[in-house]
Design a protein around this motif. Structure first.
Motif, PDB file in Angstrom:
ATOM      1  N   ASP A 114       0.869  -1.186   0.000  1.00 31.49           N
ATOM      2  CA  ASP A 114       0.000   0.000   0.000  1.00 31.49           C
ATOM      3  C   ASP A 114       0.897   1.224   0.000  1.00 31.49           C
ATOM      4  OD1 ASP A 114      -2.074   1.739   2.366  1.00 31.49           O
ATOM      5  OD2 ASP A 114      -2.315   1.630   0.199  1.00 31.49           O
ATOM      6  N   GLU A 115       0.922   1.930  -1.124  1.00 26.36           N
ATOM      7  CA  GLU A 115       1.820   3.077  -1.241  1.00 26.36           C
ATOM      8  C   GLU A 115       1.148   4.246  -1.952  1.00 26.36           C
ATOM      9  OE1 GLU A 115       4.700   3.696  -0.033  1.00 26.36           O
ATOM     10  OE2 GLU A 115       5.382   1.716   0.631  1.00 26.36           O
ATOM     11  N   PHE A 116       1.454   5.450  -1.456  1.00 26.06           N
ATOM     12  CA  PHE A 116       1.110   6.657  -2.196  1.00 26.06           C
ATOM     13  C   PHE A 116       2.193   6.853  -3.256  1.00 26.06           C
ATOM     14  CE2 PHE A 116      -1.187   7.502   1.774  1.00 26.06           C
ATOM     15  CZ  PHE A 116      -2.429   7.853   1.265  1.00 26.06           C
ATOM     16  N   VAL A 117       1.799   7.440  -4.379  1.00 25.42           N
ATOM     17  CA  VAL A 117       2.707   7.568  -5.522  1.00 25.42           C
ATOM     18  C   VAL A 117       2.824   9.029  -5.942  1.00 25.42           C
ATOM     19  CG1 VAL A 117       3.231   6.728  -7.840  1.00 25.42           C
ATOM     20  CG2 VAL A 117       1.878   5.303  -6.285  1.00 25.42           C
ATOM     21  N   ARG A 118       4.063   9.465  -6.169  1.00 25.70           N
ATOM     22  CA  ARG A 118       4.263  10.818  -6.661  1.00 25.70           C
ATOM     23  C   ARG A 118       4.329  10.773  -8.179  1.00 25.70           C
ATOM     24  NH1 ARG A 118       8.111  12.009  -3.649  1.00 25.70           N
ATOM     25  NH2 ARG A 118       9.907  11.684  -5.007  1.00 25.70           N
ATOM     26  N   PRO A 119       3.329  11.309  -8.863  1.00 25.95           N
ATOM     27  CA  PRO A 119       3.319  11.265 -10.337  1.00 25.95           C
ATOM     28  C   PRO A 119       4.488  12.023 -10.952  1.00 25.95           C
ATOM     29  CG  PRO A 119       1.151  11.838  -9.464  1.00 25.95           C
ATOM     30  CD  PRO A 119       2.129  11.955  -8.335  1.00 25.95           C
ATOM     31  N   VAL A 120       4.808  11.680 -12.179  1.00 22.96           N
ATOM     32  CA  VAL A 120       5.879  12.369 -12.903  1.00 22.96           C
ATOM     33  C   VAL A 120       5.468  13.809 -13.185  1.00 22.96           C
ATOM     34  CG1 VAL A 120       7.267  12.386 -15.006  1.00 22.96           C
ATOM     35  CG2 VAL A 120       6.640  10.201 -13.949  1.00 22.96           C
ATOM     36  N   GLU A 121       4.210  14.010 -13.581  1.00 22.35           N
ATOM     37  CA  GLU A 121       3.710  15.358 -13.854  1.00 22.35           C
ATOM     38  C   GLU A 121       3.172  16.010 -12.580  1.00 22.35           C
ATOM     39  OE1 GLU A 121       1.347  15.872 -17.508  1.00 22.35           O
ATOM     40  OE2 GLU A 121       1.595  13.709 -17.813  1.00 22.35           O
ATOM     41  N   ARG A 122       3.074  17.324 -12.605  1.00 25.04           N
ATOM     42  CA  ARG A 122       2.592  18.063 -11.436  1.00 25.04           C
ATOM     43  C   ARG A 122       1.094  17.817 -11.237  1.00 25.04           C
ATOM     44  NH1 ARG A 122       0.551  23.176  -9.997  1.00 25.04           N
ATOM     45  NH2 ARG A 122       0.259  23.701 -12.211  1.00 25.04           N
ATOM     46  N   VAL A 123       0.727  17.566  -9.991  1.00 25.62           N
ATOM     47  CA  VAL A 123      -0.679  17.308  -9.661  1.00 25.62           C
ATOM     48  C   VAL A 123      -1.424  18.633  -9.560  1.00 25.62           C
ATOM     49  CG1 VAL A 123      -2.281  16.286  -8.000  1.00 25.62           C
ATOM     50  CG2 VAL A 123      -0.070  15.191  -8.416  1.00 25.62           C
ATOM     51  N   VAL A 124      -2.526  18.750 -10.302  1.00 26.73           N
ATOM     52  CA  VAL A 124      -3.332  19.979 -10.253  1.00 26.73           C
ATOM     53  C   VAL A 124      -4.685  19.726  -9.590  1.00 26.73           C
ATOM     54  CG1 VAL A 124      -2.215  20.984 -12.274  1.00 26.73           C
ATOM     55  CG2 VAL A 124      -4.257  19.573 -12.581  1.00 26.73           C
ATOM     56  N   ASP A 125      -5.047  18.458  -9.457  1.00 29.79           N
ATOM     57  CA  ASP A 125      -6.319  18.112  -8.813  1.00 29.79           C
ATOM     58  C   ASP A 125      -6.136  16.805  -8.044  1.00 29.79           C
ATOM     59  OD1 ASP A 125      -8.879  17.692  -7.986  1.00 29.79           O
ATOM     60  OD2 ASP A 125      -9.774  17.556  -9.993  1.00 29.79           O
ATOM     61  N   PHE A 126      -6.218  16.893  -6.727  1.00 30.92           N
ATOM     62  CA  PHE A 126      -6.031  15.689  -5.901  1.00 30.92           C
ATOM     63  C   PHE A 126      -7.286  14.811  -5.858  1.00 30.92           C
ATOM     64  CE2 PHE A 126      -2.644  18.455  -4.538  1.00 30.92           C
ATOM     65  CZ  PHE A 126      -1.584  17.577  -4.306  1.00 30.92           C
ATOM     66  N   ARG A 127      -8.405  15.352  -6.310  1.00 28.85           N
ATOM     67  CA  ARG A 127      -9.665  14.597  -6.348  1.00 28.85           C
ATOM     68  C   ARG A 127      -9.962  13.950  -4.990  1.00 28.85           C
ATOM     69  NH1 ARG A 127      -8.657  11.431 -12.153  1.00 28.85           N
ATOM     70  NH2 ARG A 127      -8.250  13.288 -13.384  1.00 28.85           N
TER      71      ARG A 127
END
Length: 274
Positions: A114-127
């Motif tokens: 169970d892991e949170f992931v940091r996307p390659v692109e910048r996050v603009v909406d965490f939903r």
């Protein structure tokens, strides 16, 4: 001459106040001494503790019965079947999805990853209202590549269970053999007039539990998919084997019906010229 001898009484010493108080306390305790067959405070305490423990165990047992998603053991080993669910965040203009969290459970529903992931692109909406992911969750999250490699390692050679798995695999940029996929969104008995049902509807209808009532929990979603599979495993595996046999037969028929290749034009010209 008669003389009368008077006996002198010995002079009495006054009692120590502390000693007198102790004697009075002992007399008082004797007067309220409990009967022989009465229960001692220690026994009462022990019974109270045991009663609370039993009550707690019964409550836990009732919780497990009321919520079948709670694992019944603490075996966290990797099993031949794993269930997976992912949560997405918005990148780009916000309408593009990227992996934000991935969870895998074993056949008993215990979490193996169970892991949170940091996307390659910048996050603009965490939903957040759906994904449950917040900015703080991704500050120390693992890189996408590290998570991708770990998930690939875990699912390799195993049956993978989930709901709409093509979306999860797409977010992970991974593929998995179709024969090893068990997708609850595509299993025939779960379809309604050929249409797919949402996982929350399947969980409510077949498991009697309510999930995704607010922020989604990928662990609960994975457990729900796994439980749906386990309850139908025998029939499900039989249908998979039948489909594989059918495809093999169809492949053999096509090979038999395949037309013979004609004689090459070069060979015909060579024969006429000679």
């Amino acid at each position: 001459m008669g003389s009368e001898v008077k006996k002198k009484n010995p002079k009495q010493l006054p009692l120590n106040p502390n000693w007198a108080q102790l004697q009075q306390k002992l007399k008082s305790n004797d007067s309220i001494k409990p009967p022989r067959n009465s229960k001692t405070p220690q026994a009462e305490t022990q019974k109270s503790v045991l009663g609370k423990r039993k009550e707690r165990e019964e409550t836990e047992s009732e919780d497990t019965k009321s919520n079948p998603l709670i694992p019944t053991n603490d075996d966290f080993s990797l099993t031949d079947v794993l269930a997976m669910d992912c949560e997405m965040v918005g990148v780009g203009q916000g309408n593009k999805s990227a992996l934000g969290r991935v969870s895998l459970v074993n056949k008993w529903g215990n979490v193996v990853y169970d892991e949170f992931v940091r996307p390659v692109e910048r996050v603009v909406d965490f939903r957040t209202s759906i994904s449950g992911i917040r900015p703080r969750d991704l500050r120390k999250a693992k890189d996408f590549r590290a998570v991708q490699m770990k998930v690939a390692e875990l699912i390799k050679g195993r049956v993978l269970v989930g709901h709409a798995l093509h979306n999860d695999l797409k977010a992970l940029l991974l593929t998995h053999p179709k024969k090893d996929l068990r997708d609850t969104s595509e299993y025939q008995p779960f379809l309604k007039e050929g249409r797919r049902k949402a996982l929350r509807h399947l969980a409510s209808e077949f498991l009697g539990v309510h999930i995704q009532t607010g922020e989604h929990c990928p662990i609960d979603d994975s457990r729900a998919a796994m439980l749906l599979y386990q309850k139908n495993r025998k029939e499900w595996e039989k249908s998979v084997k039948d489909q594989i046999r059918l495809k093999q037969k169809q492949k053999k028929r096509k090979q038999r019906k395949k037309p013979k290749q004609g004689v090459p034009l070069d060979a015909i010209l060579h024969e006429t010229s000679s």
